[in-house]
Design an enzyme around this catalytic site. Structure first.
Site, PDB file in Angstrom:
ATOM      1  N   GLU A   1      -5.295  -9.786   9.323  1.00  0.00           N
ATOM      2  CA  GLU A   1      -4.759 -10.913   8.541  1.00  0.00           C
ATOM      3  C   GLU A   1      -5.776 -12.055   8.482  1.00  0.00           C
ATOM      4  O   GLU A   1      -5.483 -13.204   8.790  1.00  0.00           O
ATOM      5  CB  GLU A   1      -3.424 -11.398   9.112  1.00  0.00           C
TER       6      GLU A   1
ATOM      7  N   TYR B   1      -3.950  -3.786   9.656  1.00  0.00           N
ATOM      8  CA  TYR B   1      -2.885  -4.784   9.549  1.00  0.00           C
ATOM      9  C   TYR B   1      -1.739  -4.150   8.774  1.00  0.00           C
ATOM     10  O   TYR B   1      -1.775  -4.034   7.551  1.00  0.00           O
ATOM     11  CB  TYR B   1      -3.412  -6.036   8.837  1.00  0.00           C
TER      12      TYR B   1
ATOM     13  N   ASP C   1      -2.514  -4.647  14.417  1.00  0.00           N
ATOM     14  CA  ASP C   1      -1.326  -5.493  14.282  1.00  0.00           C
ATOM     15  C   ASP C   1      -0.274  -4.600  13.643  1.00  0.00           C
ATOM     16  O   ASP C   1      -0.216  -4.447  12.431  1.00  0.00           O
ATOM     17  CB  ASP C   1      -1.626  -6.717  13.410  1.00  0.00           C
TER      18      ASP C   1
ATOM     19  N   ASN D   1       3.064  -4.782  13.766  1.00  0.00           N
ATOM     20  CA  ASN D   1       4.315  -5.389  13.304  1.00  0.00           C
ATOM     21  C   ASN D   1       5.541  -4.582  13.727  1.00  0.00           C
ATOM     22  O   ASN D   1       6.469  -4.361  12.953  1.00  0.00           O
ATOM     23  CB  ASN D   1       4.294  -5.587  11.780  1.00  0.00           C
TER      24      ASN D   1
ATOM     25  N   ASP E   1      -0.538 -17.861  16.368  1.00  0.00           N
ATOM     26  CA  ASP E   1       0.773 -17.392  16.835  1.00  0.00           C
ATOM     27  C   ASP E   1       0.645 -16.031  17.523  1.00  0.00           C
ATOM     28  O   ASP E   1       1.555 -15.598  18.226  1.00  0.00           O
ATOM     29  CB  ASP E   1       1.795 -17.343  15.700  1.00  0.00           C
TER      30      ASP E   1
END
Length: 251
Positions: free
Chosen positions: A14, A104, A144, A146, A241
């Site tokens: 990202e 990602y 990542d 998710n 984050d």
């Protein structure tokens, strides 16, 4: 952080920007650094994108999913977004003894609007791509993803059973990746360690209270299990984050 940690390979997901957006100062810093740069921005400005910085120059690099990994006559789930690398989500570096892939994964979104795409298209295609690579060389994946794979991987599993990143479908696909060829490196080293997360909402002081999710992973080929030295989550490192995840592997 990079000066202190001095990684051989740094992978970012990202990125949201293009290398031409770097300031002259940042460009100079990168040019003076020991890293070869591999940028894979999305077509849409300010969206998704990946990048890899490596001290060793790759033998080859590919952006997106290699079309050779699919039999187009039999695989219906391949779509243009994946094949044409519109979102810059996958960058693959080939080295002498392994592939390194940074990924990602599409976010299913709060209203689960993209869950069907992820479940029926993305995860199927990406697993087939990794299988294609694995047949040639072992694979290291910085991801990542998710998804929080198990209840231990998020602070409030009961409250999030119908939420994006913890749906039955997303967790099922994580099982499929692990059942196929790959190991979750952190759980390989620390199978029962709780409260270790890599992402926290900016809302309601979630990070200070450690109300987080482990959604960032290093996966490796099963055949590299004995090569894995250590796996860490830098949950005290600020700046996003997310926090960095790390492995030491003897290749």
């Amino acid at each position: 952080f990079l000066t202190e940690e001095n990684p051989d390979i740094l992978a970012i997901q990202e990125t949201k920007w293009r290398p031409e957006q770097l300031t002259k100062k940042d460009q100079a810093l990168l040019e003076e650094s020991p890293y070869f740069q591999y940028w894979n921005p999305a077509q849409r400005p300010g969206y998704s994108g990946t990048a890899v910085f490596s001290k060793t120059e790759a033998l080859s690099v590919s952006y997106g999913i290699d079309k050779k990994s699919f039999d187009h006559e039999s695989v219906e789930f391949v779509d243009e977004t994946l094949l044409e690398n519109h979102e810059g989500r996958v960058t693959t570096l080939e080295f002498e003894k392994h592939y390194f892939v940074t990924v990602y994964t599409p976010n299913s979104k709060d209203d689960l609007a993209r869950l069907a795409y992820r479940y029926n298209v993305w995860d199927k295609a990406f697993l087939q791509y990794l299988t294609y690579l694995e047949m040639k060389k072992p694979v290291v994946i910085c991801w990542d993803l998710n998804v929080a794979h198990r209840p231990i991987d998020l602070a409030r599993p009961k409250q999030n059973t119908m939420s994006a990143w913890f749906t039955k479908e997303e967790r099922e696909w994580m099982d499929n990746f692990l059942d196929a060829w790959f190991l979750d490196t952190f759980r390989e080293k620390y199978p029962d360690t709780p409260e270790k997360y890599s992402w926290w909402s900016y809302r309601a002081g979630a990070r200070a209270r450690n109300v987080g999710w482990r959604i960032d992973y290093f996966l490796i080929s099963q055949k590299l299990k004995d090569n894995l030295e250590e796996a860490k989550i830098y949950d005290e490192t600020l700046g996003s984050d997310h926090c960095p995840v790390w492995i030491e592997i003897n290749l």
